[in-house]
Write a protein that holds these residues in place. Structure first.
Motif, PDB file in Angstrom:
ATOM      1  N   GLU A 485       0.817  -1.197   0.000  1.00 21.42           N
ATOM      2  CA  GLU A 485       0.000   0.000   0.000  1.00 21.42           C
ATOM      3  C   GLU A 485       0.863   1.265   0.000  1.00 21.42           C
ATOM      4  O   GLU A 485       2.025   1.224   0.440  1.00 21.42           O
ATOM      5  N   PRO A 486       0.337   2.389  -0.481  1.00 18.73           N
ATOM      6  CA  PRO A 486       1.111   3.641  -0.496  1.00 18.73           C
ATOM      7  C   PRO A 486       1.511   4.040   0.922  1.00 18.73           C
ATOM      8  O   PRO A 486       0.735   3.914   1.867  1.00 18.73           O
ATOM      9  N   ALA A 487       2.749   4.524   1.078  1.00 15.21           N
ATOM     10  CA  ALA A 487       3.244   4.868   2.407  1.00 15.21           C
ATOM     11  C   ALA A 487       4.437   5.805   2.295  1.00 15.21           C
ATOM     12  O   ALA A 487       5.014   5.994   1.218  1.00 15.21           O
ATOM     13  N   ASP A 488       4.809   6.368   3.440  1.00 18.70           N
ATOM     14  CA  ASP A 488       6.000   7.215   3.508  1.00 18.70           C
ATOM     15  C   ASP A 488       7.271   6.373   3.588  1.00 18.70           C
ATOM     16  O   ASP A 488       8.329   6.779   3.112  1.00 18.70           O
ATOM     17  N   TYR A 489       7.152   5.229   4.242  1.00 19.81           N
ATOM     18  CA  TYR A 489       8.302   4.338   4.412  1.00 19.81           C
ATOM     19  C   TYR A 489       7.871   2.899   4.135  1.00 19.81           C
ATOM     20  O   TYR A 489       6.687   2.559   4.257  1.00 19.81           O
ATOM     21  N   LEU A 490       8.851   2.073   3.809  1.00 18.89           N
ATOM     22  CA  LEU A 490       8.621   0.627   3.642  1.00 18.89           C
ATOM     23  C   LEU A 490       9.555  -0.121   4.572  1.00 18.89           C
ATOM     24  O   LEU A 490      10.738   0.250   4.724  1.00 18.89           O
ATOM     25  N   VAL A 491       9.034  -1.172   5.196  1.00 18.01           N
ATOM     26  CA  VAL A 491       9.818  -2.014   6.099  1.00 18.01           C
ATOM     27  C   VAL A 491       9.774  -3.455   5.594  1.00 18.01           C
ATOM     28  O   VAL A 491       8.695  -4.008   5.364  1.00 18.01           O
ATOM     29  N   TRP A 531      14.923  -3.978   7.363  1.00 20.16           N
ATOM     30  CA  TRP A 531      15.368  -2.824   6.591  1.00 20.16           C
ATOM     31  C   TRP A 531      14.257  -1.777   6.531  1.00 20.16           C
ATOM     32  O   TRP A 531      13.076  -2.119   6.382  1.00 20.16           O
ATOM     33  N   LEU A 532      14.659  -0.507   6.612  1.00 22.28           N
ATOM     34  CA  LEU A 532      13.727   0.607   6.498  1.00 22.28           C
ATOM     35  C   LEU A 532      14.145   1.486   5.324  1.00 22.28           C
ATOM     36  O   LEU A 532      15.298   1.945   5.261  1.00 22.28           O
ATOM     37  N   TYR A 533      13.212   1.713   4.399  1.00 21.90           N
ATOM     38  CA  TYR A 533      13.478   2.532   3.220  1.00 21.90           C
ATOM     39  C   TYR A 533      12.441   3.654   3.121  1.00 21.90           C
ATOM     40  O   TYR A 533      11.239   3.396   3.322  1.00 21.90           O
TER      41      TYR A 533
END
Length: 710
Positions: A485-491, A531-533
């Motif tokens: 889903e759309p987000a500010d960050y991906l984990v 990981w955080l992107y």
């Protein structure tokens, strides 16, 4: 006159209880919410008198849902909160429940479990005190309290740690019955066995184990006191076994509310589970020896899992027990009474793994009951080793006994709360384990990423798309959504990425993000877990830029590739960046080749960009086109330096577009040299060699001390 217990002796169970409880109670790491939801609805159904609807699983898990449900109910009452469980109906499939459940509510469910397991370890110490002696019982108690994988599973709302605890206590009670011939031990063993089976059906193993213990006792008695074998078999084998089974069944029925009103429903669910799991592998893929498997991983699975999931101290002294036990047998040709009890615990560990190996469903945590039994054997070896080295010097013997326990504490406790990241260095350590079995089972590291984001002043307004979102949202202050889903960050987390779990949901995203440097990475012993992107904009530039012109209308802008150091069998993701400099009508193909040092082709991926979804005629002028790929290196790939190349060509004629470097010079063979990958076979970590050296010294000293005894 009976001698009063000394203050240090009285302090042992208290210290043991606190050593077991504190690390289990603080900062739970609970990946599964399945048993949170089941326990919540179970206790509500019990209190409402809806007993027919208290069967929520084939396991059946009732022995877990009682204490967890009570803990949750007490917490809800005292805190006055509206439980997260009430956001879904009782018949909601719990495997699809992702919360959010606040960490405080999770802790309320784990607290009674941690308390019961810690009390179980103290009770095991007391039983071992009667079976062996104070040093052996104390060493075993602290090994159990600090066993890394036992600790890991004790901090999770799941079945295995509680089942393993009850099974060990039942087995020890059986050994005490064999030793003392007091029926109370037989009744206690049966009751604990029934409760363990009420937690999880594999505990039914205790029934044949009870038969084995009683049979060994029968044979020993027959050798010492020849008499009618038939009469002895009835009195010393069949009757005690019947009493054990009746007691277990009574406890099973007494605590399983569904059986009070609808036994067919309850037992039907359990029987379905037995037949289903015996023939059907887990419905989620697992990772074993470098392969993602959806079928049975085979009979060696548990041996490998056991090797990495036992602690270094435990594995060292298990080797000591085997070696010195063999020397004792060679010298004396007899087994002392306590040795028979230890051999029965070895049989318990071995045959339980054999039972679990028969089923198609296999998970690393299923080795836990065997680990607990082997901890007792390791403790006996620690005591024997210390005594043989110290001789008549009691203080030296006590110091030597304490040394392995202090080493165990030093290796395990600094990992709080992620005890599951401790993987046996003697077997190769975490880097070797990461190539052999699934690690990161409980979402280790996700709370650290949440804490990192929570430090931001706008954390509550952030949206994070996460794998294992039901773990991440336990501590994150913002909004957590599904990974796609759309987000500010991906984990991302290795629990998913390594075994391709739900890969259809996140595979394309991971291939796009993994080659880039994350904003934050959580790693343990050099093994990355999470990981955080930040979300990538469509026009993000490559991390490694280049300026190569192809023909008159295309440019190669660069690539993303995190590391050029790889190993055979690795999956290496990378992204190429392309751009059209003028309107395109031609349908060209991209070639991506990996060349061996000899120039031979090792791997290739030819076609349109982005896995065929972005042909060149769809490239608007000036748009950056990201083209992700993943190299699957062969497991038998020789060491050396391999060249990764790319370019454009007309797929109808095979002719490549001319490629010119930034200096205007035409590139050889019209190919772009993207990167050079250095392939090395995995190197053994220095810590593994140190651990093996120290274990070897301990084993050599034990053999020497045993050999010199007369």
């Amino acid at each position: 006159m009976k001698r009063r217990a000394s203050i240090p002796y009285r302090a042992i169970p208290v210290l043991l209880f606190l050593t077991a409880l504190i690390p289990r109670l603080l900062r739970p790491v609970s990946r599964p919410l399945v048993w949170y939801l089941r326990s919540a609805h179970f206790i509500d159904a019990v209190l409402a008198g809806d007993w027919a609807n208290t069967v929520y699983s084939e396991h059946p898990g009732v022995g877990l849902m009682w204490p967890v449900g009570i803990g949750l109910k007490v917490y809800w009452t005292l805190s006055g909160i509206s439980p997260a469980a009430y956001t879904v109906p009782p018949d909601f499939e719990p495997i699809h429940f992702f919360g959010p459940v606040p960490l405080a509510e999770i802790s309320a469910g784990i607290a009674p479990l941690a308390l019961l397991i810690s009390l179980g370890i103290v009770v095991a110490w007391w039983m071992l005190l009667r079976l062996f002696d104070q040093p052996t019982a104390t060493a075993a108690g602290f090994l159990l309290a600090l066993s890394p994988y036992y600790l890991t599973q004790s901090k999770v709302l799941h079945l295995d740690a509680w089942m393993a605890t009850l099974m060990l206590l039942s087995a020890l009670a059986l050994l005490l019955y064999r030793r003392e011939r007091r029926r109370r031990w037989l009744l206690l063993s049966g009751a604990l066995g029934g409760l363990a089976t009420l937690v999880k059906t594999p505990a039914i193993f205790l029934l044949p184990f009870a038969g084995l213990v009683l049979l060994v006792d029968l044979l020993q008695r027959a050798i010492r006191e020849p008499q009618s074998l038939t009469r002895s078999a009835i009195r010393d084998l069949l009757l005690p076994l019947a009493i054990w089974l009746a007691t277990a069944a009574l406890v099973y029925v007494a605590l399983f509310p569904t059986l009070w009103v609808d036994p067919q429903k309850g037992l039907g669910a359990v029987m379905w589970g037995i037949t289903h799991h015996a023939s059907t592998a887990h419905d989620t893929p697992t990772y074993f020896l470098g392969q993602v498997l959806k079928e049975d991983p085979g009979p060696v699975f548990y041996a490998v899992a056991l090797l990495f999931r036992t602690g270094e101290v435990e594995l060292t002294f298990l080797a000591v027990a085997v070696a010195t036990g063999a020397l004792w047998w060679i010298r004396h040709r007899r087994i002392p009474p306590k040795g028979i009890d230890l051999l029965l615990l070895v049989a318990y560990a071995f045959f339980f793994l054999a039972q679990m190996s028969l089923g198609a469903k296999k998970m690393p945590r299923y080795v836990l009951p065997s680990i607990l039994a082997l901890d007792v054997l390791a403790a006996a070896a620690i005591v024997a080793w210390a005594r043989s080295l110290a001789g008549d010097h009691r203080r030296w013997a006590a110091a030597l006994m304490a040394l392995p326990l202090l080493v165990q504490a030093g290796l395990v406790l600094p990992r709080h709360p992620y005890y599951g990241t401790g993987l046996n260095w003697i077997a190769g350590g975490p880097t070797a384990a990461a190539r052999a079995i699934l690690i990161g089972e409980e979402g280790e590291g996700l709370a650290d990423l949440a804490a990192y984001l929570n430090e931001r002043p706008d954390a509550e307004h952030l949206t994070v798309a996460a794998q294992l979102k039901h773990v991440f949202n336990q501590t994150f202050r913002g909004t957590t959504v599904d990974i796609d889903e759309p987000a500010d960050y991906l984990v991302f987390h290795r629990n998913y990425t390594v075994r391709d779990y739900k890969v259809e949901q996140w595979g394309g995203l991971w291939e796009r993000y993994a080659p880039r440097t994350p904003e934050q990475e959580v790693a343990f012993d050099g093994v990355p877990y999470a990981w955080l992107y930040p979300a990538l904009p469509s026009d993000v530039p490559p991390e490694h830029s280049a300026q190569v012109h192809l023909g008159t209308g295309f440019r190669f802008l660069g690539y993303d590739l995190r590391s050029t150091e790889v190993a055979p069998g690795d999956r290496v993701p990378f992204v190429l960046y392309w751009q059209a400099t003028e309107p395109v009508t031609a349908d060209l193909s991209i070639f991506v080749h990996l060349l061996a040092p000899s120039g031979d082709l090792v791997w290739q991926d030819d076609g349109a960009a982005a896995h065929g979804t972005r042909p060149t005629w769809s490239w608007p002028v000036g748009e950056t086109v990201a083209d992700p790929h993943t190299i699957a290196l062969p497991a038998d790939l020789p060491e050396g330096e391999y060249l990764l190349t790319t370019g454009l060509y007309d797929w109808q004629t095979g002719e490549r577009l001319p490629a010119f470097g930034s200096d205007g010079a035409r590139l050889a063979e019209d190919r772009i040299e993207v990167a050079r990958l250095t392939v090395h076979h995995p190197r053994t970590h220095p810590a593994a060699w140190i651990a093996r050296g120290l274990a070897g010294l301990v084993l050599a000293s034990a053999l020497f001390a045993t050999w010199r005894e007369r």
